[in-house]
Structure formats: C-alpha cells, structure tokens
Design a protein around this motif. Sequence first.
Motif, PDB file in Angstrom:
ATOM      1  N   GLY A 166     -11.613  51.370  65.699  1.00  0.00           N
ATOM      2  CA  GLY A 166     -12.071  50.056  65.301  1.00  0.00           C
ATOM      3  C   GLY A 166     -12.132  49.922  63.794  1.00  0.00           C
ATOM      4  N   GLU A 167     -11.751  48.740  63.291  1.00  0.00           N
ATOM      5  CA  GLU A 167     -11.806  48.472  61.867  1.00  0.00           C
ATOM      6  C   GLU A 167     -13.240  48.152  61.459  1.00  0.00           C
ATOM      7  N   THR A 168     -13.745  48.863  60.454  1.00  0.00           N
ATOM      8  CA  THR A 168     -15.137  48.690  60.018  1.00  0.00           C
ATOM      9  C   THR A 168     -15.183  48.190  58.575  1.00  0.00           C
ATOM     10  N   ASP A 169     -15.903  47.102  58.374  1.00  0.00           N
ATOM     11  CA  ASP A 169     -16.159  46.599  57.020  1.00  0.00           C
ATOM     12  C   ASP A 169     -17.263  47.470  56.422  1.00  0.00           C
ATOM     13  N   LEU A 170     -16.880  48.442  55.625  1.00  0.00           N
ATOM     14  CA  LEU A 170     -17.858  49.380  55.079  1.00  0.00           C
ATOM     15  C   LEU A 170     -18.897  48.669  54.215  1.00  0.00           C
ATOM     16  N   TRP A 171     -18.442  47.666  53.457  1.00  0.00           N
ATOM     17  CA  TRP A 171     -19.385  46.913  52.641  1.00  0.00           C
ATOM     18  C   TRP A 171     -20.435  46.246  53.532  1.00  0.00           C
ATOM     19  N   GLY A 172     -19.993  45.700  54.653  1.00  0.00           N
ATOM     20  CA  GLY A 172     -20.912  45.035  55.563  1.00  0.00           C
ATOM     21  C   GLY A 172     -21.946  45.962  56.157  1.00  0.00           C
ATOM     22  N   VAL A 173     -21.648  47.263  56.166  1.00  0.00           N
ATOM     23  CA  VAL A 173     -22.613  48.235  56.691  1.00  0.00           C
ATOM     24  C   VAL A 173     -23.588  48.670  55.605  1.00  0.00           C
ATOM     25  N   PHE A 174     -23.076  49.136  54.457  1.00  0.00           N
ATOM     26  CA  PHE A 174     -24.020  49.661  53.464  1.00  0.00           C
ATOM     27  C   PHE A 174     -24.782  48.557  52.748  1.00  0.00           C
ATOM     28  N   TYR A 175     -24.153  47.393  52.559  1.00  0.00           N
ATOM     29  CA  TYR A 175     -24.824  46.293  51.874  1.00  0.00           C
ATOM     30  C   TYR A 175     -26.035  45.806  52.680  1.00  0.00           C
ATOM     31  N   LYS A 176     -25.896  45.840  54.003  1.00  0.00           N
ATOM     32  CA  LYS A 176     -26.991  45.399  54.879  1.00  0.00           C
ATOM     33  C   LYS A 176     -27.928  46.547  55.277  1.00  0.00           C
ATOM     34  N   GLU A 177     -27.619  47.758  54.833  1.00  0.00           N
ATOM     35  CA  GLU A 177     -28.342  48.943  55.310  1.00  0.00           C
ATOM     36  C   GLU A 177     -28.359  48.974  56.842  1.00  0.00           C
ATOM     37  N   ALA A 178     -27.220  48.674  57.410  1.00  0.00           N
ATOM     38  CA  ALA A 178     -27.081  48.666  58.863  1.00  0.00           C
ATOM     39  C   ALA A 178     -26.866  50.085  59.378  1.00  0.00           C
ATOM     40  N   GLU A 179     -27.079  50.261  60.673  1.00  0.00           N
ATOM     41  CA  GLU A 179     -26.879  51.554  61.318  1.00  0.00           C
ATOM     42  C   GLU A 179     -25.842  51.413  62.427  1.00  0.00           C
ATOM     43  N   ILE A 180     -24.979  52.409  62.545  1.00  0.00           N
ATOM     44  CA  ILE A 180     -24.043  52.488  63.661  1.00  0.00           C
ATOM     45  C   ILE A 180     -24.411  53.732  64.456  1.00  0.00           C
ATOM     46  N   LEU A 181     -24.787  53.522  65.698  1.00  0.00           N
ATOM     47  CA  LEU A 181     -25.373  54.582  66.515  1.00  0.00           C
ATOM     48  C   LEU A 181     -24.529  54.843  67.761  1.00  0.00           C
ATOM     49  N   GLY A 182     -24.043  56.051  67.890  1.00  0.00           N
ATOM     50  CA  GLY A 182     -23.394  56.447  69.134  1.00  0.00           C
ATOM     51  C   GLY A 182     -24.432  56.733  70.195  1.00  0.00           C
ATOM     52  N   SER A 183     -24.030  56.542  71.457  1.00  0.00           N
ATOM     53  CA  SER A 183     -24.957  56.780  72.570  1.00  0.00           C
ATOM     54  C   SER A 183     -24.160  57.301  73.756  1.00  0.00           C
TER      55      SER A 183
END
Length: 344
Positions: A273-290
Amino acid sequence: MKAVVMRRRGGPEVLQVEEVPTPVPGPGEVLVRVYACGLNHLDLYTRAGAQGRKAKLPHILGLEPAGEIVALGEGVTGWRVGDRVLVGAFIVCGTCEFCQAGMDNLCRQRKIIGVDRWGGYAEYVVAPAANLMRLGPHISYEEAAAIQAAFGTAWHMLVSRARIRPGETVLVLAAGSGIGTAAIQIARHFGCRVIATASSEEKLEKARALGADVLINYRQQPRFSLAVMEATGGRGADIVFEHVGSDTWKESVASLAFRGRLVFCGSTTGRWGETDLWGVFYKEAEILGSFGATRADFRAVMERVEQGIFQPVIDRVFPLEEAAQAHRYLEDRRVFGKVVLRIP
C-alpha cells in the motif's frame, strides 16, 4: 467420517466430499462432533496455496468448528462427553515469551486448526482441550461458528491494539464483512461514533441497523477520505479499522485524525500500500498491525456474546456438501456477515 477434502491446491473445485478415517484424540485432546464451521478468507488462501499458506496435502479446511465433545483423550479434565463447545483456532505452546506475557496470538510455535492441521469441514475434529470454549444452551452452533474470527479479531484490533475510547470516531472499512459487522458492534459498545463503508446501498442499510452513524458507498465515492473529513468537520477518524489492503490503504491513511490510529489485520486486495509519510508523522498518527486474538480477547468476547451484547451476523448457511459453492459465494463478495457450513 464425511469430510470436505482438498488433495491439490486451486479453485473451489478442489474441495471434494469424501469418507476418511475419524481422527482419534491424543493425550490432552478431545474429539468434537462438528455441527457447524465458519468460513474465512484464510480458508480461501489455504485452498489456493496463497499468502504463504501451504498446507500439507491431503487437507481439511475450517478454523471455526463448533459442536459437541464425543471423546476425551488421556489426561483431559474439566470436560465431559456431551459438552457443547467452540474450538479455538490457535494451538500455542504456553511457555514462550509471548505466551507468558499474555500475547499468545504471537506464539512462535503456534499452529492453526484448519491450516496446519485438519479442521472443521468434517463430521469430527480433534483439538487440544485447552482450545475449547464452553457454549451456553441459547447459542446455536451456527452462531458459535460465526463468532471467533470476526469478533475475536475485531476485539483485538480495536481494544487491545487501538486502545478504543468512548466518544471516538471509528471508520470501519468493508462493513459488510464478518469482521466489519463485529467491529461496528464493538465500537458502539464502547460508545463510539461509527462511519461505515460498503460497496452497496443494501449493505450500508444493514450496517446502519447494526449501529453505523455515517454511511459511505466506496464504489460511488472511491476517495472516501473526503467523505470522512466532511462527516467529521475536517477532523478525521480517531481509529481506522482497515482489513482490505492495497485498494483502500492510501485513503485509509488520509482519513486519520491527528493522533489517530490505523489498525489493520489483513490485506485481501493486496499486500502493498502507498503511504503518505508526511500524513503519518505530521499528524503523529500510528499504524498498528494486528494478528488474530489472544485467549483473553476471546474470553472477553464470549462474555458479551453470552450476555446478548454482541450478536454474530450470518449471511447464509450452506450444507457441508456445498463447501465449494460456499467458497465461491464468499469470493464473490456478496456477503453481509459470515458464511457458515452446517454439518448434519
């Protein structure tokens, strides 16, 4: 016993009804007369030999059997012949660092019933006694067979991994899937607002009946992140419940709120999957595997099922002899909820 056996990998046509020897329980194991077994995408992968699932042939699929104990192996205590049970899919060692920490879903020696050993597409299945969950008399075998993968996985994703909190907004992708129907109920149980996506208006209306607050038809709105932002006043979703994969990944990331959590358990449409890295670190978002569910997760789910808080959604029940047709039905994505095999 009668069973659906695959002697080669391929399409649904490889599933053939045969008579095979009834298994015998070893020490610490039980023999369960199966009356129902849930279908899952993992069954489809194992049948096709996809996603690294190369079961030893001949093989019997089925990781969600429910039925009645008919024989006890040596050393089994706490169970009796005649007990109604749901069979847990994960066989774990109980001694590794993950098992000792309560994260038995990550056991390095884990085996999966229906993948690494014969499963529930049969009149009988053998399983460790430690894998059994007792069923109350008011839960049918078909309902029991629809609980484990959907509710166990969704609970682990939302509660154990994403740390769901009351009042949050949860975006549930593919709300018509078994796991999607479970996620809606769990999110509502925690007092959250639910945004649901599905491929048809019919599925969306069923999602509304389960408690979804905002409905998005992703065929009509492939850039569903825009609809999410509109529904949240530009804020985004606190939790994105993702299990679709490549087709939706970019939009799922774009749907996140600041400090949001994207939790995912699968990749049905592709692993990359294509990930907008800026969209993750700028928002302090988390990507969690489960992955799967722990036994503690499973117990928490079953308590709420017994209390009537969670209700498994069953789309259709097929007889054992129509396992191939059931696989085609699941693959066609016409399903809302779970598909179950009944073994008379």
